[in-house]
Write a protein that holds these residues in place. Structure first.
Motif, short mmCIF file in Angstrom:
data_model
loop_
_atom_site.label_atom_id
_atom_site.label_comp_id
_atom_site.label_asym_id
_atom_site.label_seq_id
_atom_site.Cartn_x
_atom_site.Cartn_y
_atom_site.Cartn_z
N LEU A 1 27.72 9.36 -18.20
CA LEU A 1 26.34 9.82 -18.10
C LEU A 1 26.06 10.28 -16.68
N HIS A 2 25.35 11.38 -16.55
CA HIS A 2 24.95 11.84 -15.22
C HIS A 2 23.87 10.90 -14.68
N THR A 3 24.14 10.27 -13.53
CA THR A 3 23.24 9.25 -13.01
C THR A 3 22.91 9.53 -11.55
N THR A 4 21.63 9.46 -11.23
CA THR A 4 21.19 9.56 -9.84
C THR A 4 20.52 8.26 -9.43
N VAL A 5 20.53 8.02 -8.13
CA VAL A 5 19.97 6.78 -7.57
C VAL A 5 18.98 7.15 -6.48
N VAL A 6 17.84 6.47 -6.46
CA VAL A 6 16.81 6.73 -5.46
C VAL A 6 16.31 5.39 -4.92
N LEU A 7 15.90 5.37 -3.66
CA LEU A 7 15.34 4.15 -3.09
C LEU A 7 13.98 3.86 -3.74
N PHE A 8 13.74 2.58 -4.01
CA PHE A 8 12.47 2.14 -4.56
C PHE A 8 11.67 1.51 -3.42
N LEU B 1 16.19 -1.37 -4.89
CA LEU B 1 15.58 -2.03 -3.73
C LEU B 1 16.68 -2.34 -2.73
N ALA B 2 16.74 -1.58 -1.64
CA ALA B 2 17.90 -1.63 -0.76
C ALA B 2 17.97 -2.87 0.10
N ASP B 3 16.83 -3.40 0.53
CA ASP B 3 16.89 -4.53 1.45
C ASP B 3 16.11 -5.72 0.91
N TYR C 1 25.38 9.38 -8.47
CA TYR C 1 26.33 8.27 -8.45
C TYR C 1 27.69 8.77 -8.93
N THR C 2 28.71 8.52 -8.09
CA THR C 2 30.06 8.98 -8.41
C THR C 2 31.06 7.84 -8.43
N ASP D 1 27.44 -0.81 -1.43
CA ASP D 1 27.11 -0.80 0.00
C ASP D 1 27.15 0.62 0.56
N ASP D 2 28.16 1.40 0.17
CA ASP D 2 28.25 2.78 0.63
C ASP D 2 27.10 3.61 0.09
N LEU D 3 26.75 3.38 -1.15
CA LEU D 3 25.65 4.12 -1.77
C LEU D 3 24.33 3.84 -1.06
#
Length: 284
Positions: A51-58, A12-14, A96-97, A102-104
């Motif tokens: 672990l290979h991890t991805t991030v998505v906006l909820f 949850l970005a904001d 995710y690297t 904040d950058d993400l």
């Protein structure tokens, strides 16, 4: 086997989206900054375990619609995980690297806005229908015309690192899109990212198809020289050069608020140069 299972995290970005999720009793957090710290710690732990991890906006509104459509309880961690997996499968997830949270989030938001802009522009083009005079698909013809204009613009711009910005006043939205192009003097044409190119052309095509107010700004960088800025308005499916004063005004005004923006040091403002085209657009 745990180390071979990819992970996807919805974030949850904001604060507004975070507040909407607090209506669910199973959502355990009550402070957005603390929540983001937990997210960053979780991502860090996955990275530590390689672990290979991805991030998505909820998106809470989209999540509520998803649960209704699927007939599942929205007040459930399982439902949130199902939605997160579905959202990631549609595109827009970032790998995710180890970057700061904040950058993400900034990158996630930018990518989400770009994708939404592209989808909206494509929908507008799809709804234009056939030309009343010749029967040609106006959306496709406008896309082809926009591609032709950008090709001619980059050819006229010549060698250098180019950055294009296009703004279009669409029927319901103010659209913004950017495109980077590197033109090596030894190469036959500018190098472009194909996805960014398709996004840019689609948005520009909206202005061409509907004859909506639009503008294009080109920034050119060459080693050892100041950046050079040029600008055009889009009128009757052609690029009409702005004056030097017009380029300065366009670039030194916030397009969203109308407030003045200080000129950038080391930047020269130039009148737009002519962009020749093979022939006029028959639909204008």
């Amino acid at each position: 086997m745990r180390r071979e299972v990819p992970c996807t995290v919805g974030v949850l970005a904001d604060a507004h989206d975070f507040a909407a999720m607090r209506d669910y009793r199973s959502f355990a957090f009550d402070d957005h900054p603390a929540y983001l710290r937990h997210v960053e710690d979780l991502l860090g732990s996955f990275a530590k375990d390689r672990l290979h991890t991805t991030v998505v906006l909820f998106d809470p509104e989209e999540y509520a619609r998803y649960c209704t459509d699927e007939g599942i309880d929205p007040d459930s961690p399982l439902s949130r995980s199902r939605y997160t997996a579905t959202a990631a499968a549609r595109g827009g997830a970032l790998v995710y690297t180890g970057q700061p949270i904040d950058d993400l989030l900034s990158r996630l938001i930018d990518d989400t806005v770009r994708r939404a802009t592209w989808e909206y522009a494509a929908t507008v083009l799809a709804g234009t229908g056939p030309c009343a005079d010749c029967g040609q698909d106006i959306g496709k013809a406008s896309f082809d015309r926009a591609a032709h204009l950008v090709t001619r613009l980059l050819e006229a711009a010549g060698p250098g690192g180019h950055h294009l910005v296009c703004s279009v006043t669409a029927p319901e939205e103010q659209l913004f899109v950017t495109l980077a192009a590197d033109h090596d003097p030894a190469g036959p044409a500018a190098r472009l990212d194909p996805v960014a190119y398709a996004e840019f052309i689609t948005v520009l095509a909206v202005a061409v198809a509907l004859d909506r107010p639009a503008g294009v700004v080109l920034r050119t960088r060459t080693p050892g020289a100041p950046d050079r800025l040029y600008g055009w308005t889009v009128r009757r499916s052609s690029f009409v050069p702005l004056s030097e004063a017009g380029v300065f005004s366009a670039y030194c005004t916030d397009a969203r608020t109308g407030e003045p923006v200080p000129p950038e040091p080391g930047t020269e403002y130039h009148a737009g140069f002519p962009v020749p085209t093979d022939d006029p657009d028959p639909h204008h």
